[in-house]
Design an enzyme around this catalytic site. Structure first.
Site, PDB file in Angstrom:
ATOM      1  N   ASP A 164       0.793  -1.224   0.000  1.00 46.77           N
ATOM      2  CA  ASP A 164       0.000   0.000   0.000  1.00 46.77           C
ATOM      3  C   ASP A 164       0.829   1.281   0.000  1.00 46.77           C
ATOM      4  O   ASP A 164       0.332   2.338   0.369  1.00 46.77           O
ATOM      5  CB  ASP A 164      -0.918   0.016   1.227  1.00 46.77           C
ATOM      6  CG  ASP A 164      -0.165  -0.225   2.537  1.00 46.77           C
ATOM      7  OD1 ASP A 164       1.062   0.011   2.564  1.00 46.77           O
ATOM      8  OD2 ASP A 164      -0.797  -0.636   3.517  1.00 46.77           O
ATOM      9  N   ARG A 209       1.959   8.296   9.419  1.00 47.17           N
ATOM     10  CA  ARG A 209       1.815   9.720   9.117  1.00 47.17           C
ATOM     11  C   ARG A 209       0.600  10.344   9.791  1.00 47.17           C
ATOM     12  O   ARG A 209       0.645  11.511  10.197  1.00 47.17           O
ATOM     13  CB  ARG A 209       1.713   9.929   7.597  1.00 47.17           C
ATOM     14  CG  ARG A 209       3.025   9.751   6.855  1.00 47.17           C
ATOM     15  CD  ARG A 209       2.843   9.903   5.356  1.00 47.17           C
ATOM     16  NE  ARG A 209       4.111   9.752   4.644  1.00 47.17           N
ATOM     17  CZ  ARG A 209       4.913  10.740   4.313  1.00 47.17           C
ATOM     18  NH1 ARG A 209       4.569  11.985   4.614  1.00 47.17           N
ATOM     19  NH2 ARG A 209       6.044  10.525   3.678  1.00 47.17           N
ATOM     20  N   GLU A 248      -0.363  -9.049  -1.311  1.00 46.14           N
ATOM     21  CA  GLU A 248      -1.061  -8.546  -0.132  1.00 46.14           C
ATOM     22  C   GLU A 248      -2.270  -7.706  -0.555  1.00 46.14           C
ATOM     23  O   GLU A 248      -2.503  -6.602  -0.068  1.00 46.14           O
ATOM     24  CB  GLU A 248      -0.130  -7.748   0.780  1.00 46.14           C
ATOM     25  CG  GLU A 248      -0.624  -7.643   2.211  1.00 46.14           C
ATOM     26  CD  GLU A 248       0.349  -6.945   3.130  1.00 46.14           C
ATOM     27  OE1 GLU A 248       1.117  -7.638   3.812  1.00 46.14           O
ATOM     28  OE2 GLU A 248       0.338  -5.694   3.156  1.00 46.14           O
ATOM     29  N   GLU A 292      -2.198   5.134   2.853  1.00 41.17           N
ATOM     30  CA  GLU A 292      -2.153   3.731   2.449  1.00 41.17           C
ATOM     31  C   GLU A 292      -3.501   3.191   1.997  1.00 41.17           C
ATOM     32  O   GLU A 292      -3.572   2.392   1.048  1.00 41.17           O
ATOM     33  CB  GLU A 292      -1.598   2.878   3.595  1.00 41.17           C
ATOM     34  CG  GLU A 292      -0.120   3.058   3.866  1.00 41.17           C
ATOM     35  CD  GLU A 292       0.207   4.234   4.763  1.00 41.17           C
ATOM     36  OE1 GLU A 292       1.405   4.455   5.051  1.00 41.17           O
ATOM     37  OE2 GLU A 292      -0.727   4.958   5.165  1.00 41.17           O
ATOM     38  N   HIS A 330       5.371   5.046  13.468  1.00 50.49           N
ATOM     39  CA  HIS A 330       5.810   5.872  12.341  1.00 50.49           C
ATOM     40  C   HIS A 330       4.672   6.436  11.511  1.00 50.49           C
ATOM     41  O   HIS A 330       4.907   7.239  10.625  1.00 50.49           O
ATOM     42  CB  HIS A 330       6.700   5.043  11.409  1.00 50.49           C
ATOM     43  CG  HIS A 330       5.954   3.982  10.642  1.00 50.49           C
ATOM     44  ND1 HIS A 330       5.584   2.794  11.201  1.00 50.49           N
ATOM     45  CD2 HIS A 330       5.490   3.955   9.363  1.00 50.49           C
ATOM     46  CE1 HIS A 330       4.943   2.059  10.303  1.00 50.49           C
ATOM     47  NE2 HIS A 330       4.868   2.748   9.177  1.00 50.49           N
ATOM     48  N   HIS A 378      12.053   4.788  13.845  1.00 46.39           N
ATOM     49  CA  HIS A 378      12.156   5.119  12.430  1.00 46.39           C
ATOM     50  C   HIS A 378      13.122   6.289  12.269  1.00 46.39           C
ATOM     51  O   HIS A 378      13.138   7.204  13.096  1.00 46.39           O
ATOM     52  CB  HIS A 378      10.760   5.495  11.916  1.00 46.39           C
ATOM     53  CG  HIS A 378      10.629   5.549  10.433  1.00 46.39           C
ATOM     54  ND1 HIS A 378      11.126   6.599   9.698  1.00 46.39           N
ATOM     55  CD2 HIS A 378      10.063   4.695   9.538  1.00 46.39           C
ATOM     56  CE1 HIS A 378      10.863   6.400   8.418  1.00 46.39           C
ATOM     57  NE2 HIS A 378      10.230   5.254   8.290  1.00 46.39           N
TER      58      HIS A 378
END
Length: 375
Positions: A97, A212, A119, A133, A210, A243
């Protein structure tokens, strides 16, 4: 002439999940396989690719410090489109994604090249969570002609959206292949502070974050909730490999400043991260991959997101969706540390994401779809 498959990836999670498929394809002389690394996570992929013996045929350079998603997507589509035009594959395989996967699928579509989606079929039903995503995977779902679904729920979702049943294939998730393959080798040692904590009988809480959509406040609130719970617990050690994005580190590090029994670490290479998940008492994360991997190790997961496109682990009892509210994160972690019945129940959950043979099934599907030499 052999069928030509081009596998494109650029981020650490993509590399982990496509590596077992690349191994299968390259071991089959009936395929011509081209591997393209877009360079989105340049510097992070080297150890992963080396661990799986994957050497990309093309290494692009799409990463520019500080670029936004529009710039990243534009640079990736242009670069990958040029490779597709030059290499002329019969099929392009993308994973998951990411924005790079979405624009790679679009570049392949523009070039009249078939797209396989590894996936496929994951949905949160909320276009803004996870962002971007959820939109990316829906875009790829519309462009793909081969849908490689990791679970029955994902396959059913694709069928409900109108996908041709002949194009939907249930494979399991290749991340389980990667995990089991990695743990079959000699596991790397834990860092000295973590090993000392284990030797002292302390329980390891592994922390990652991590997403967004959590940059504004969610990451900081999550870290504060974890700190609230573990601050006065002498039997708990927090291990937080962060990250490398400076926004992520700036959000999480202040909550742990000054706390004893906390290791704020650099990103771990994949073998060590597998070892970390295995050694952890529990994991607090917003990672999709960890939601899939940890149940194979019997490690409970608290998911710091408001939605998840991986409900199978929730239904199996292996994970709990807790969001990013500081007080809720603190209470849920405390309950997992203090309630032995809850903890044992989550440890016993059966992993719904596969048996370690997903790459084999993907390989078989691609052979059936593309045929062999002289097709």
């Amino acid at each position: 002439m052999n069928p030509h498959v081009m596998v494109v990836f650029g981020t650490r999670p993509e590399a982990i999940k496509v590596a077992p498929v690349v191994q299968r394809l390259r071991a089959d002389p009936a395929f011509d396989t081209t591997v393209v690394d877009t360079g989105q996570h340049a510097g992070l992929l080297g150890p992963i690719l080396a661990a799986f013996g994957v050497d990309p045929d093309e290494r692009l350079d799409v990463a520019v410090p500080g670029q936004d998603l529009t710039a990243l997507a534009t640079r990736t589509m242009t670069a990958v489109g040029s490779v597709i035009a030059r290499r002329r594959p019969d099929l392009v395989l993308v994973h998951g994604d990411t924005s790079a996967a979405a624009v790679t699928a679009l570049a392949a579509h523009y070039a009249h090249v078939r797209v396989a989606h590894l996936e496929a079929g994951l949905r949160s039903s909320d276009l803004w969570s996870p962002w971007p995503e959820e939109a990316n995977r829906r875009v790829i779902g519309q462009l793909a002609s081969v849908h490689l679904a990791p679970t029955q729920r994902a396959a059913d979702r694709l069928l409900a959206e109108g996908a041709d049943p002949a194009t939907v294939h249930l494979t399991g998730n290749t991340v389980i292949d990667a995990l089991l393959q990695t743990l079959e080798t000699s596991p790397p040692p834990l860092p000295a502070p973590v090993q000392a904590a284990v030797d002292a009988g302390q329980r390891i809480v592994l922390v990652t974050g991590h997403r967004r959509e959590s940059w504004e406040s969610g990451l900081a609130d999550t870290a504060a909730g974890i700190a609230d719970t573990v601050r006065d617990r002498g039997d708990v050690f927090v291990w937080a490999p962060l990250h490398p994005n400076p926004i992520v580190r700036a959000a999480i590090e202040p909550a742990f400043a000054g706390l004893d029994r906390v290791l704020v670490d650099a990103p771990l290479d994949y073998p060590l991260f597998c070892r970390a998940m295995q050694a952890a008492h529990c994991i607090v994360t917003d990672s999709g991959g960890v939601q899939e991997e940890a149940p194979s190790l019997g490690t409970p997961v608290l998911v710091t997101r408001d939605t998840t496109e991986r409900p199978e682990a929730l239904e199996a009892g292996a994970s709990r969706l807790v969001g990013t509210d500081r007080s809720v994160v603190a209470a849920e972690l405390a309950a997992l540390l203090d309630d032995e019945d809850r903890y044992r129940s989550m440890r016993r959950a059966v992993n719904p994401y596969g048996d370690g043979r997903a790459a084999e099934r993907v390989h078989d599907v691609l052979r059936a779809v593309l045929g062999g030499p002289g097709r």
